[in-house]
Design a protein around this motif. Structure first.
Motif, PDB file in Angstrom:
ATOM      1  N   PHE A 142       0.842  -1.202   0.000  1.00 22.84           N
ATOM      2  CA  PHE A 142       0.000   0.000   0.000  1.00 22.84           C
ATOM      3  C   PHE A 142       0.873   1.246   0.000  1.00 22.84           C
ATOM      4  CE2 PHE A 142      -2.295   3.290   2.501  1.00 22.84           C
ATOM      5  CZ  PHE A 142      -3.333   3.511   1.606  1.00 22.84           C
ATOM      6  N   ASN A 143       0.636   2.144  -0.974  1.00 23.97           N
ATOM      7  CA  ASN A 143       1.507   3.307  -1.143  1.00 23.97           C
ATOM      8  C   ASN A 143       0.686   4.491  -1.662  1.00 23.97           C
ATOM      9  OD1 ASN A 143       3.402   5.219  -1.982  1.00 23.97           O
ATOM     10  ND2 ASN A 143       4.891   3.666  -2.563  1.00 23.97           N
ATOM     11  N   PRO A 144       0.298   5.421  -0.793  1.00 27.12           N
ATOM     12  CA  PRO A 144      -0.481   6.592  -1.232  1.00 27.12           C
ATOM     13  C   PRO A 144       0.233   7.426  -2.290  1.00 27.12           C
ATOM     14  CG  PRO A 144      -0.576   6.376   1.147  1.00 27.12           C
ATOM     15  CD  PRO A 144       0.459   5.399   0.673  1.00 27.12           C
ATOM     16  N   GLY A 173      -7.831  -8.380   8.452  1.00 29.95           N
ATOM     17  CA  GLY A 173      -9.252  -8.203   8.149  1.00 29.95           C
ATOM     18  C   GLY A 173      -9.956  -7.281   9.122  1.00 29.95           C
ATOM     19  N   SER A 174      -9.200  -6.510   9.919  1.00 35.34           N
ATOM     20  CA  SER A 174      -9.815  -5.635  10.908  1.00 35.34           C
ATOM     21  C   SER A 174     -10.360  -4.370  10.261  1.00 35.34           C
ATOM     22  CB  SER A 174      -8.803  -5.259  11.995  1.00 35.34           C
ATOM     23  OG  SER A 174      -7.775  -4.459  11.457  1.00 35.34           O
ATOM     24  N   ALA A 175     -11.460  -3.876  10.785  1.00 33.90           N
ATOM     25  CA  ALA A 175     -12.065  -2.659  10.263  1.00 33.90           C
ATOM     26  C   ALA A 175     -11.161  -1.458  10.485  1.00 33.90           C
ATOM     27  CB  ALA A 175     -13.421  -2.433  10.933  1.00 33.90           C
ATOM     28  N   SER A 176     -10.381  -1.463  11.569  1.00 34.74           N
ATOM     29  CA  SER A 176      -9.505  -0.331  11.857  1.00 34.74           C
ATOM     30  C   SER A 176      -8.415  -0.192  10.809  1.00 34.74           C
ATOM     31  CB  SER A 176      -8.873  -0.499  13.249  1.00 34.74           C
ATOM     32  OG  SER A 176      -8.101  -1.694  13.318  1.00 34.74           O
ATOM     33  N   ALA A 177      -7.903  -1.327  10.289  1.00 33.20           N
ATOM     34  CA  ALA A 177      -6.869  -1.280   9.261  1.00 33.20           C
ATOM     35  C   ALA A 177      -7.414  -0.663   7.982  1.00 33.20           C
ATOM     36  CB  ALA A 177      -6.331  -2.686   8.990  1.00 33.20           C
ATOM     37  N   VAL A 178      -8.641  -1.003   7.637  1.00 31.57           N
ATOM     38  CA  VAL A 178      -9.278  -0.413   6.459  1.00 31.57           C
ATOM     39  C   VAL A 178      -9.480   1.081   6.675  1.00 31.57           C
ATOM     40  CG1 VAL A 178     -11.338  -0.402   5.007  1.00 31.57           C
ATOM     41  CG2 VAL A 178     -10.393  -2.571   5.820  1.00 31.57           C
ATOM     42  N   ASP A 179      -9.917   1.451   7.879  1.00 32.99           N
ATOM     43  CA  ASP A 179     -10.117   2.874   8.200  1.00 32.99           C
ATOM     44  C   ASP A 179      -8.804   3.646   8.106  1.00 32.99           C
ATOM     45  OD1 ASP A 179     -12.799   2.423   8.624  1.00 32.99           O
ATOM     46  OD2 ASP A 179     -12.619   2.249  10.802  1.00 32.99           O
ATOM     47  N   ASP A 180      -7.704   3.024   8.526  1.00 38.23           N
ATOM     48  CA  ASP A 180      -6.401   3.685   8.453  1.00 38.23           C
ATOM     49  C   ASP A 180      -6.008   3.942   6.999  1.00 38.23           C
ATOM     50  OD1 ASP A 180      -6.218   3.652  11.182  1.00 38.23           O
ATOM     51  OD2 ASP A 180      -4.920   1.881  11.277  1.00 38.23           O
ATOM     52  N   ALA A 181      -6.269   2.956   6.131  1.00 35.43           N
ATOM     53  CA  ALA A 181      -5.936   3.122   4.712  1.00 35.43           C
ATOM     54  C   ALA A 181      -6.772   4.234   4.089  1.00 35.43           C
ATOM     55  CB  ALA A 181      -6.161   1.807   3.967  1.00 35.43           C
ATOM     56  N   LEU A 182      -8.044   4.273   4.431  1.00 37.32           N
ATOM     57  CA  LEU A 182      -8.917   5.325   3.901  1.00 37.32           C
ATOM     58  C   LEU A 182      -8.492   6.696   4.427  1.00 37.32           C
ATOM     59  CD1 LEU A 182     -12.383   3.536   4.230  1.00 37.32           C
ATOM     60  CD2 LEU A 182     -11.080   3.940   2.137  1.00 37.32           C
ATOM     61  N   ALA A 183      -8.059   6.742   5.692  1.00 46.61           N
ATOM     62  CA  ALA A 183      -7.615   8.013   6.270  1.00 46.61           C
ATOM     63  C   ALA A 183      -6.357   8.530   5.581  1.00 46.61           C
ATOM     64  CB  ALA A 183      -7.360   7.830   7.771  1.00 46.61           C
ATOM     65  N   ALA A 184      -5.506   7.601   5.108  1.00 45.06           N
ATOM     66  CA  ALA A 184      -4.281   8.006   4.419  1.00 45.06           C
ATOM     67  C   ALA A 184      -4.571   8.647   3.073  1.00 45.06           C
ATOM     68  CB  ALA A 184      -3.361   6.802   4.229  1.00 45.06           C
ATOM     69  N   LEU A 185      -5.789   8.452   2.571  1.00 50.99           N
ATOM     70  CA  LEU A 185      -6.178   9.010   1.273  1.00 50.99           C
ATOM     71  C   LEU A 185      -7.242  10.076   1.423  1.00 50.99           C
ATOM     72  CD1 LEU A 185      -6.381   5.661  -0.743  1.00 50.99           C
ATOM     73  CD2 LEU A 185      -4.461   7.258  -0.622  1.00 50.99           C
TER      74      LEU A 185
END
Length: 379
Positions: A142-144, A173-185
């Protein structure tokens, strides 16, 4: 016999009278009454595969100048001016076996990059695209910053959508990891670039992309090897058509399982172009950096000095935003890097155009070749 409905199923834009909605395309058809439209669905070194419906594709011959290397002294067509996957062409011939391309229709949109190497050349990735899915896995790859680079290259008429795959693997598969990726973008969302996180293996999750895959529309998948483009394609198709492979555990990078571009009709009525992973993304010089970094540009307009370099100048709004945490310093650094690359590519493109013009000007008044004796100073 080709029907308007069959053509529309692979992206042909129809008006109510059954003719193409594009007036230039209408005129081209009128000037070639024996020709019929078809779409490039595969491009190979030896030729093209075209389709005139979702279930009918066949190989065709092309014009000789499209088969020669792009050498301005000897003729030939530059790679970006040759037919590519997604292009609409006019073909003539009584049967598919004896058909050949006679004209390339003007492109509505296109995605290009500068080809690898010292000499400036453009490489067309896909043509006549409505949506570009920039695919990136939410794993170690993953690389913004890479996503920003892709977005820079795909602008120009087509709508970009960032697709984050492997939501089932991110952080276990944690929801927090997905939220972190979305926050980075978050900056992309602020610029109205849609971002969707999906599990590429789950059809229910992938349904989040259906609004961009309506009948008659064309989308293209771009992203690094191992990002999940082929897996996503298989899920959208509902069958294992595209080959997939495991990524390396060390860096989550994949191998080139997709080796050529192909346009594939989807059950939704849309068309999808899967592309090989691209390890090198060089700008062509035609990109608009400001369009992709409106947040940085807006801040720059607030600087005290119009020629502010955003370093140590007093009253610099960009530096103030970085220091206060309102602007990601890595995003700003990427803005500067991409701005420099686009400017350098634009200079190379200008040089190429000048060289091409010089070579063309020399052809009409070309001096006659010297005899062998004259070449060595003997008369």
């Amino acid at each position: 016999m080709t029907t308007p409905d069959a053509l529309q199923a692979i992206g042909w834009p129809l008006a109510q009278d059954g003719l193409p909605s594009d007036p230039v395309w209408r005129e081209a058809l009128a000037l070639r009454p024996k020709a019929r439209p078809a779409r490039i669905v595969e491009q190979h070194r030896t030729g093209y595969i075209v389709a005139d419906g979702p279930e009918h594709s066949f190989p065709v011959e092309s014009l000789p100048e499209w088969q020669r290397p792009a050498n301005y002294r000897k003729g030939g067509t530059a790679p970006e001016d040759r037919p590519a996957v997604g292009d609409w062409v006019l073909i003539e011939g009584d049967t598919p076996k004896h058909s050949k391309i006679v004209e390339l229709l003007p492109r509505r949109t296109s995605i290009k990059r500068a080809a690898a190497g010292e000499h400036y050349r453009q490489q067309l990735i896909a043509a006549n695209i409505d949506t570009v899915f920039v695919v990136c896995g939410m794993d170690a790859d993953f690389n913004p910053r890479r996503i920003e680079r892709y977005l820079l290259l795909v602008r120009g008429g087509a709508e970009p959508v960032v697709v984050l795959t492997k939501s089932d693997l991110a952080g276990g598969g944690s929801a927090s990891a997905v939220d972190d990726a979305l926050a980075a973008l978050v900056e992309l969302a602020a610029q109205e670039v849609p971002v969707r996180a999906v599990n590429a293996k789950d059809s229910a999750s992938v349904a989040a992309l259906n609004e961009w895959l309506q009948p008659g529309r064309t989308a293209v998948l771009v992203g690094s090897s191992g990002a999940g483009k082929s897996t996503l394609t298989n899920t959208l198709l509902g069958t294992e058509k595209m080959k997939t492979s495991e990524v390396r555990e060390s860096d989550s990078r994949g191998r080139h399982t997709t080796t050529y571009r192909a346009l594939i009709p989807l059950p939704t009525g849309a068309c999808l172009i899967d592309t090989p992973g691209m390890r090198e993304l060089k700008p062509t010089g035609e990109e608009d950096v400001a369009e992709n970094f409106t947040d940085v540009e807006t801040l720059a307009e607030q600087c005290r000095f119009r020629d502010c370099a955003h370093q140590r100048e007093p009253g610099c709004a960009v530096r103030a935003a970085i220091e206060s945490g309102r602007l990601d310093p890595q995003r700003f650094a990427n803005f500067l890097k991409l701005s420099g690359e686009v400017a350098a590519a634009a200079d190379k493109a200008a040089g190429r155009r000048a060289q091409k013009a010089d070579e063309k000007a020399k052809v009409p008044g070309k001096a006659p070749a010297k005899r062998p004796a004259e070449k060595h100073g003997r008369r």
